[in-house]
Design a protein around this motif. Structure first.
Motif, short mmCIF file in Angstrom:
data_model
loop_
_atom_site.label_atom_id
_atom_site.label_comp_id
_atom_site.label_asym_id
_atom_site.label_seq_id
_atom_site.Cartn_x
_atom_site.Cartn_y
_atom_site.Cartn_z
N SER A 229 10.54 -3.71 0.59
CA SER A 229 9.81 -2.98 -0.45
C SER A 229 9.62 -1.54 -0.01
O SER A 229 9.60 -1.22 1.18
N GLY A 231 7.38 2.20 -0.62
CA GLY A 231 6.21 2.90 -1.11
C GLY A 231 6.51 4.38 -1.10
O GLY A 231 7.47 4.84 -0.47
N ILE A 238 2.22 8.59 -8.00
CA ILE A 238 2.43 7.16 -7.77
C ILE A 238 1.37 6.67 -6.79
O ILE A 238 1.10 7.28 -5.77
N ASN A 239 0.78 5.54 -7.11
CA ASN A 239 -0.24 4.95 -6.24
C ASN A 239 0.37 4.58 -4.90
O ASN A 239 1.35 3.84 -4.82
N THR A 241 -0.58 2.61 -2.62
CA THR A 241 -0.71 1.22 -2.21
C THR A 241 0.24 0.31 -2.98
O THR A 241 0.36 -0.86 -2.66
N ARG A 242 0.89 0.82 -3.97
CA ARG A 242 1.77 -0.01 -4.81
C ARG A 242 3.15 -0.07 -4.18
O ARG A 242 3.78 0.96 -3.92
N ARG A 243 3.63 -1.28 -3.92
CA ARG A 243 4.96 -1.48 -3.35
C ARG A 243 5.97 -1.63 -4.48
O ARG A 243 5.66 -2.20 -5.53
N ARG A 244 7.16 -1.14 -4.26
CA ARG A 244 8.20 -1.20 -5.29
C ARG A 244 9.44 -1.91 -4.75
O ARG A 244 9.85 -1.70 -3.61
N ARG A 245 10.01 -2.74 -5.61
CA ARG A 245 11.24 -3.44 -5.25
C ARG A 245 12.39 -2.44 -5.13
O ARG A 245 12.43 -1.44 -5.84
#
Length: 375
Positions: A229, A231, A238-239, A241-245
């Motif tokens: 993932s 970040g 973009i936050n 703490t939000r992980r992105r695929r």
């Protein structure tokens, strides 16, 4: 370190003698034979290296395996093959390689006229296995892993063998397992990383390609898969703490990740074969990738790189000018077709990063296009 490779009756070449250095760039038109150089070394590793099954280690060329799939003997024999009288005492069709490293070694396989569609070629002689075939090794194809939700978790390949996979498919698992391994002090260690550990160093080099990015590699409990993932540090709204695929990030980062990890884990005796490390990267990213390749070569590893990028070439020239590499540490080969085959020209880089020769067709399309625009 391999200093010279000779191909005989192999694919595009009836005979090719090619000097190699700590960092060798293979450039030129498509289908001019550049990949054949990498494939020759991969074929030898696949056939005689430590990872070949002992049940099949019979001294034959293994044309299809986990490094390369070359098809059959018919596919690898040069169409206009000639006698290999310096390798064989007969005129029988044969494919051969001479590798000069600490000592010279020859690998010869006869072409069986009655079985041209077999995917093994019997070696003519008992093959002496030289030391370089047992040193740390990576080979990354141009067709590397694409963004995906999961990647394989194989202890035998990624951890026991330390192999990233020919497509880099085991990179995420390797990085997960070796996240705390330290990158030795030297040219490869990124000064902007939060620590010398592999994961932090990988993040720092990846940020050269995409500022603000970070990554995380985790095992998926109860499965044979791992997850990658990304970040983005809270940039662009973009936050953090939000992980992105990876599937929601694009090709460039995931395509570059195996290259970055291969370079950061290089040892002074590693042999690393790379196809198009610049793929899917913007021009600045391609230049920074060249800086990473140069740093790996400066640690003592040997890199042989196929590239179509003038940004990679210029990045290496800058590394020479900045004394990261010495001029004699870099070799540039330009493969050009002449209507009857392939000719290889070898421009030299001097201590100021200047090329002492600029053959026609060698990364000159920018100037050609500019001339047309100004005409």
């Amino acid at each position: 370190m391999i200093t010279r490779l000779t191909l005989v009756n192999f694919k595009a070449f009836r005979r090719l003698e090619l000097p190699l250095g700590p960092l060798t760039l293979l450039t030129g038109l498509n289908s001019s034979g550049k990949s054949s150089v990498l494939q020759a070394l991969a074929l030898l590793r696949q056939s005689f290296g430590p990872d070949r099954s002992t049940a099949h280690a019979d001294g034959s060329f293994l044309l299809n395996g986990d490094l390369i799939e070359m098809g059959t003997a018919r596919d690898v024999l040069h169409d206009d093959f000639g006698p290999a009288d310096d390798l064989l005492t007969s005129d029988a069709p044969a494919v051969g390689f001479v590798v000069e490293a600490d000592e010279s070694s020859q690998f010869i396989a006869r072409y069986d006229l009655e079985q041209p569609d077999e995917d093994v070629m019997e070696a003519d002689l008992h093959v002496f296995v030289p030391r370089w075939l047992h040193l740390p090794f990576q080979y990354l194809h141009a067709d590397r892993i694409t963004p995906a939700v999961t990647y394989p978790r194989s202890r035998q390949i990624a951890i026991d063998r330390g192999f990233l996979g020919a497509r880099g498919e085991h990179t995420v698992n390797y990085l997960r397992h070796n996240a705390e391994q330290e990158v030795p002090e030297g040219p490869l260690r990124h000064s902007g990383a939060t620590s010398p550990q592999l994961l932090d160093q990988t993040v720092a080099w990846m940020q050269e390609l995409c500022p603000g990015v970070n990554l995380q590699a985790d095992a998926i409990e109860g499965t044979d898969f791992v997850r990658l993932s990304y970040g983005f540090g809270g940039t662009a709204g973009i936050n953090a703490t939000r992980r992105r695929r990876p599937t929601n990030v694009g090709f460039g980062l995931t395509y570059a990740l195996p290259i970055v990890v291969a370079c950061l884990t290089a040892t002074p005796e590693s042999l690393i074969l790379l196809e198009n490390p610049e793929a899917h990267l913007h021009p600045k990213g391609q230049s920074r990738m060249a800086a990473l390749l140069s740093a790996a070569a400066a640690t003592g590893a040997q890199l042989i790189v196929e590239t179509h990028s003038d940004h990679v070439l210029n990045g290496v020239r800058i590394a020479v000018k900045q004394a990261v590499l010495q001029p004699e540490d870099t070799v540039v080969h330009y493969f050009q077709g002449n209507g009857a085959g392939t000719e290889v020209v070898t421009p030299r880089i001097d201590k100021d990063g200047m090329l002492q020769q600029w053959p026609e067709g060698f990364f000159d399309e920018w100037e050609n296009s500019l001339d047309q625009l100004l005409d």
